[in-house]
Design a protein around this motif. Structure first.
Motif, PDB file in Angstrom:
ATOM      1  N   ASP A 262     -18.547  38.627 -46.440  1.00 53.29           N
ATOM      2  CA  ASP A 262     -17.981  39.910 -45.668  1.00 53.29           C
ATOM      3  C   ASP A 262     -18.959  41.009 -45.680  1.00 53.29           C
ATOM      4  O   ASP A 262     -19.281  41.699 -44.734  1.00 53.29           O
ATOM      5  CB  ASP A 262     -16.825  40.190 -46.263  1.00 53.29           C
ATOM      6  CG  ASP A 262     -15.427  39.299 -46.204  1.00 53.29           C
ATOM      7  OD1 ASP A 262     -15.537  38.548 -45.202  1.00 53.29           O
ATOM      8  OD2 ASP A 262     -14.561  39.126 -46.913  1.00 53.29           O
ATOM      9  N   ARG A 265     -21.927  40.244 -43.267  1.00 53.46           N
ATOM     10  CA  ARG A 265     -21.476  40.512 -41.907  1.00 53.46           C
ATOM     11  C   ARG A 265     -21.354  42.004 -41.479  1.00 53.46           C
ATOM     12  O   ARG A 265     -21.853  42.458 -40.490  1.00 53.46           O
ATOM     13  CB  ARG A 265     -20.127  39.772 -41.544  1.00 53.46           C
ATOM     14  CG  ARG A 265     -19.363  40.126 -40.190  1.00 53.46           C
ATOM     15  CD  ARG A 265     -18.496  39.044 -40.054  1.00 53.46           C
ATOM     16  NE  ARG A 265     -17.272  39.171 -40.872  1.00 53.46           N
ATOM     17  CZ  ARG A 265     -16.177  38.527 -40.786  1.00 53.46           C
ATOM     18  NH1 ARG A 265     -16.040  37.753 -39.845  1.00 53.46           N
ATOM     19  NH2 ARG A 265     -15.244  38.650 -41.793  1.00 53.46           N
ATOM     20  N   ASP A 266     -20.657  42.694 -42.626  1.00 58.09           N
ATOM     21  CA  ASP A 266     -20.728  44.221 -42.209  1.00 58.09           C
ATOM     22  C   ASP A 266     -21.979  44.934 -41.992  1.00 58.09           C
ATOM     23  O   ASP A 266     -22.228  45.819 -41.220  1.00 58.09           O
ATOM     24  CB  ASP A 266     -19.864  44.812 -43.413  1.00 58.09           C
ATOM     25  CG  ASP A 266     -18.289  44.516 -43.327  1.00 58.09           C
ATOM     26  OD1 ASP A 266     -18.008  43.786 -42.362  1.00 58.09           O
ATOM     27  OD2 ASP A 266     -17.931  44.462 -44.558  1.00 58.09           O
ATOM     28  N   THR A 269     -23.590  44.014 -38.861  1.00 55.04           N
ATOM     29  CA  THR A 269     -23.091  44.783 -37.677  1.00 55.04           C
ATOM     30  C   THR A 269     -23.295  46.214 -37.645  1.00 55.04           C
ATOM     31  O   THR A 269     -23.781  46.777 -36.502  1.00 55.04           O
ATOM     32  CB  THR A 269     -21.505  44.632 -38.081  1.00 55.04           C
ATOM     33  OG1 THR A 269     -21.131  43.097 -37.995  1.00 55.04           O
ATOM     34  CG2 THR A 269     -20.665  45.205 -36.850  1.00 55.04           C
ATOM     35  N   LEU A 417     -21.051  35.629 -37.121  1.00 53.50           N
ATOM     36  CA  LEU A 417     -21.601  37.187 -37.085  1.00 53.50           C
ATOM     37  C   LEU A 417     -21.149  37.573 -35.822  1.00 53.50           C
ATOM     38  O   LEU A 417     -20.966  38.863 -35.574  1.00 53.50           O
ATOM     39  CB  LEU A 417     -22.922  37.100 -37.285  1.00 53.50           C
ATOM     40  CG  LEU A 417     -23.472  37.001 -38.790  1.00 53.50           C
ATOM     41  CD1 LEU A 417     -25.094  37.113 -38.832  1.00 53.50           C
ATOM     42  CD2 LEU A 417     -22.799  37.887 -39.687  1.00 53.50           C
ATOM     43  N   SER A 419     -18.496  36.991 -34.036  1.00 46.61           N
ATOM     44  CA  SER A 419     -16.902  36.543 -34.177  1.00 46.61           C
ATOM     45  C   SER A 419     -16.401  35.470 -33.666  1.00 46.61           C
ATOM     46  O   SER A 419     -15.467  35.092 -32.875  1.00 46.61           O
ATOM     47  CB  SER A 419     -16.276  37.883 -33.701  1.00 46.61           C
ATOM     48  OG  SER A 419     -16.541  38.960 -34.297  1.00 46.61           O
TER      49      SER A 419
END
Length: 885
Positions: A262, A265-266, A269, A417, A419
């Protein structure tokens, strides 16, 4: 005469001159070696292309070898944005390895030996039709002049990839290195002055830049390039935990804690770098649109040439990915091997590596030991950096090959990544990288004893059946079917089931050798006895010799069976244990599951092919014999052998393909179902083989005692009716030379006789016109189709005819009745006393004595069919004619 000598001298001088000139040209010629290299990235493209041109101009001289080098750039791009691109890149390298014009290859550490693992990849083998790419490399240890101590000057992370197979081979020499760094401009001191790279992480770095630069994009990374994304992910997770420790990797697929994935990915992003290519990230940084640019140390020369203020720094936690390139010698090169070896050592010696570094900024493998004012910052970074080798992070005892990881994981990461992927999907991939199916969590597992339970039940049942067969093997209904051979067939079929169960728990390469021999044993123990039984009947029915085939046929069959089986087992054992190169490969890949299975090098498939072809020829021979004696084969059940072997083959192939398509979550249950179905089919085949006969023998076990009492005359209740007789193959000049003539064209054919049985001491008459099969009633353990009753008849007939006396009608009447004894009807109620009386009559006939027949109590035979007497008389005439001959 003088003219002849002059011609000889002139010719000799010309030859000497040409030889001298040729030698001179050879020593002065320069050998050209071709080197395959990857396409440089967009930043270093101009730098490397110019360097290649300059290096091609240089002439090298080493150990009387003058040579030059010529670079060939790989046709496929190194920057791979899709799985197809990476696949094409590998295929391009493999194609060049088979090209004899390519002498050397410069390969990255991520490619070198990346196809090798304890459990290899079936996916890669199917994709490239090759395995163990190092077989195309030349081993430096083959050269006597190679000094292995030269590798001691390199760091452990660099020199360990030179070796293969526990340091037994050296296929590569270090050529150049590279590593990841962050670039920034010196005048951004407000941002970089307080950064302690040793204690900062990526999130803190991003926050600190945002605080001092507002919404300005802080970092440029070319994460659209899947290789860069993969390397960055590996570096990022190591800033959170030390993934060099094997237990840390489990956090990537811990369903209860997904924090690491997580966070990654954050961060990606927020950085907005997922869709940036190398060129975009590079130009954005040069244009001042970001504070940092994540690049390579090899980019320093190109960036400094654009802006003198650009300076490198370490990545967060001082951890960086180390990239090493090695030179390997193409084993398929057409050049002299010693010259190739000399050239490789020359290109990788310290002098030439330093020359490439000073002129073209290509970093040498011993870069950490250098002192250079222009590159002092890069040297300092390298000395402080904690080096990460990507391959080592994903490597374990049972892990997937790194090439498979690099083929699938970058694409899965990008989809996640973007989604487009579920976190459970990527966690499943991480778990599959390190674990095989039986070690995975979340699988509906079953205890091993449950998996083995059907096989155990099958084995116990087989033992019971074998015991019953041996117990009732003297029963004529079983004996005619060769009980001992049936036992061997059942053993072979049971071994096949046990081998299937053992395969489920196979994660050891040594088991493959044993399994190979066991499979051969199972097949041959099933097939060979079927052929032995069929051949015995076939030989009897097609014999054209004048001798009794039953005398030595059993012995010959047993000898051939033992010798043939022994030769097949010896051949299989020698092939499996000493020749075939077995290895474990996974059914499935990291995207679904990995289940080990045994395989061996396809280069040696011919050895197994020979064994398979032998078995196929034997099977075809079985089919031929069965159809050659079709009518009798139906009655003896030989067609069952053909069907059984056919179904065994179908089951084997069905199991092979079903195992490969089993769903992951229900793998244990599905495998249990496959084993259970195999056990069930095995049981049905065993019943099909001998079940009905065994059941009958158990139900009518008293017939064994009857057989013993009558000493060979099977007056049993299982005989079948045969009205059609034999084929033309059973003629009177062949196998029946010692018996009554029953040829198809003879008037004395004795397939069946009609007779009337009368018991005067009973209150009823049991009268029936019956027929008897000469093969069912007269097949004994010596393969004599006719029992001793026929021989007794023949002997007596010969004596009567030789004395020119007329045979007694009551003898022939009695004999014809005995020869045609059949099953009593279902209403049979004759007592044991009458049965014993009947047996006494049989014994009298066996001994050839007719004088006492009249004393047989209460038994009379009446030939009601006149043709029967004619048949007997015709038989007597035939016997007489044979005796005269």
């Amino acid at each position: 005469m003088n003219l002849r000598y002059m011609k000889f001298i002139y010719t000799s001088l010309i030859l000497v001159y040409l030889s001298t000139k040729a030698f001179s040209q050879t020593t002065n010629d320069v050998t050209i070696f071709n080197i395959l290299v990857d396409i440089p990235d967009i930043i270093n493209k101009d730098l490397y292309e110019n360097a290649y041109k300059e290096m091609e101009k240089k002439e090298y001289n080493k150990d009387n070898l003058n040579f030059k080098i010529k670079f060939k750039i790989s046709e496929e791009p190194k920057d791979k944005t899709t799985k197809d691109g990476y696949e094409k890149y590998i295929k391009s390298i493999l194609d060049n390895l088979e090209d004899s014009s390519i002498d050397f290859l410069i390969l990255s550490d991520s490619f070198l030996y990346s196809d090798i693992a304890n459990i290899e990849s079936t996916t890669l083998k199917d994709m490239f039709s090759k395995r163990q790419f190092q077989r195309h490399y030349l081993d430096f240890k083959e050269f006597l002049n190679f000094n292995e101590t030269r590798l001691a000057n390199y760091e452990q992370e660099i020199k360990e990839d030179c070796y293969f197979n526990n340091y037994s081979n050296i296929f590569a020499l270090p050529y150049e290195i590279d590593f990841d760094v962050l670039y920034y401009r010196k005048y951004n001191n407000s941002v970089t002055s307080n950064i302690d790279t040793n204690n900062i992480n990526w999130e803190s770095l991003l926050e600190q830049i945002y605080i001092k630069n507002g919404e300005k994009k802080s970092i440029k990374m070319p994460l659209k390039e899947e290789e860069e994304l993969f390397d960055f992910f590996t570096q990022y997770i190591n800033t959170i935990k030390n993934f060099k420790e094997k237990k840390s990797f489990e956090d990537l697929y811990n369903e209860a804690d997904t924090s690491i994935i997580d966070k990654f990915r954050d961060f990606v992003t927020r950085s907005e770098c997922l869709n940036l290519e190398y060129k975009e990230a590079y130009e954005s940084f040069l244009n001042g649109e970001s504070v940092f640019f994540k690049g390579k140390a090899s980019h320093f020369g190109s960036l400094r040439g654009k802006d003198k203020a650009i300076t490198p720094m370490l990545l967060p936690q001082n951890k960086g990915i180390l990239h090493t390139k090695y030179i390997v010698i193409n084993k398929n090169s057409s050049k002299d091997k010693n010259e190739l070896f000399t050239a490789a050592q020359t290109l990788t010696d310290d002098e030439n590596q330093m020359e490439r570094y000073n002129l073209y900024q290509i970093l040498p493998p011993n870069f950490g030991q250098l002192e250079n004012n222009d590159y002092s910052d890069i040297v300092n970074i390298y000395s402080k950096m904690e080096k990460i080798k990507v391959k080592e992070i994903y490597k374990d005892e049972k892990s997937a090959p790194f090439m498979e990881v690099k083929y699938f994981l970058p694409k899965i990461l990008k989809d996640f990544l973007n989604s487009k992927g579920d976190i459970k999907e990527i966690q499943n991939v991480f778990e599959n990288i390190k674990k095989i199916l039986k070690e995975k969590r979340g699988i509906h597992k079953l205890p091993y004893y449950v998996i083995y339970l059907p096989a155990i039940i099958s084995t116990v049942a087989a033992v019971v059946i074998i015991y019953l067969i041996l117990k009732y093997k003297e029963h004529p209904y079983l004996k005619i079917y060769s009980p001992n051979f049936c036992v061997i067939i059942i053993v072979g079929m049971t071994i096949g089931i046990l081998s299937l169960c053992a395969t489920f728990n196979n994660d050891n390469n040594k088991y493959c050798k044993v399994s190979y021999v066991v499979d051969t044993l199972s097949t041959d123990l099933t097939l060979f006895p079927m052929v032995a039984v069929t051949y015995r009947i076939y030989k009897i029915l097609t014999n054209t010799s004048k001798e009794n085939v039953g005398i030595n046929l059993n012995r010959r069959i047993i000898i051939c069976f033992v010798v043939g089986l022994s030769l097949m087992i010896i051949y299989s054992s020698c092939t499996g244990f000493f020749i075939l190169d077995f290895y474990l490969s996974s059914d499935g890949n990291i995207t679904n599951f990995r289940q080990p299975s045994c395989n061996y090098s396809s280069d040696l498939y011919i050895l197994e092919s020979v064994e398979r072809r032998i078995n196929e020829v034997i099977y075809l021979f079985l089919v031929y014999m069965v159809f050659r004696t079709a009518k009798i084969s139906k009655r003896f059940g030989e067609f069952k052998y053909v069907y059984i072997m056919l179904f065994i083959g179908i089951l084997e192939y069905a199991r092979y393909y079903l195992v490969k398509i089993i769903p992951q979550q229900s793998y244990y249950y599905s495998y249990l179902a496959i084993i259970s179905c195999s056990v069930l089919m095995n049981g049905l085949l065993i019943y099909f083989l001998i079940g009905s006969r065994l059941y009958y023998a158990i139900q009518h076990s008293d017939e064994i005692r009857k057989k013993e009492t009558t000493q060979g005359f099977e007056t049993n209740s299982y005989f079948n009716t045969l009205n059609n007789g034999l084929d033309d193959t059973t003629n009177n000049d062949g196998m029946h030379s010692h018996f009554i003539d029953i040829s198809k064209n003879s008037e004395s054919r004795m397939n069946s006789f009609s007779f009337n049985k009368s018991y005067s001491n009973k209150h009823y008459n049991l009268s029936s016109n019956t027929t008897i099969s000469e093969f069912d009633c007269c097949y004994d353990s010596n393969n004599n189709i006719f029992n001793q009753g026929f021989n007794s008849y023949n002997d007596f007939g010969k004596n009567q005819l030789s004395s020119n006396t007329t045979p007694r009608n009551d003898y022939y009447n009695s004999t014809s009745a005995l020869l045609n004894q059949d099953t009593y009807s279902s209403q049979k109620t004759v007592g044991s006393q009458d049965s014993q009386q009947n047996c006494n009559v049989i014994n009298l006939l066996k001994n050839g004595s007719t004088s006492n027949l009249s004393n047989a109590p209460n038994v009379s035979f009446d030939i009601t069919n006149k043709s029967s007497n004619q048949l007997i008389n015709s038989s007597s005439n035939n016997i007489k004619s044979k005796n005269q001959k």
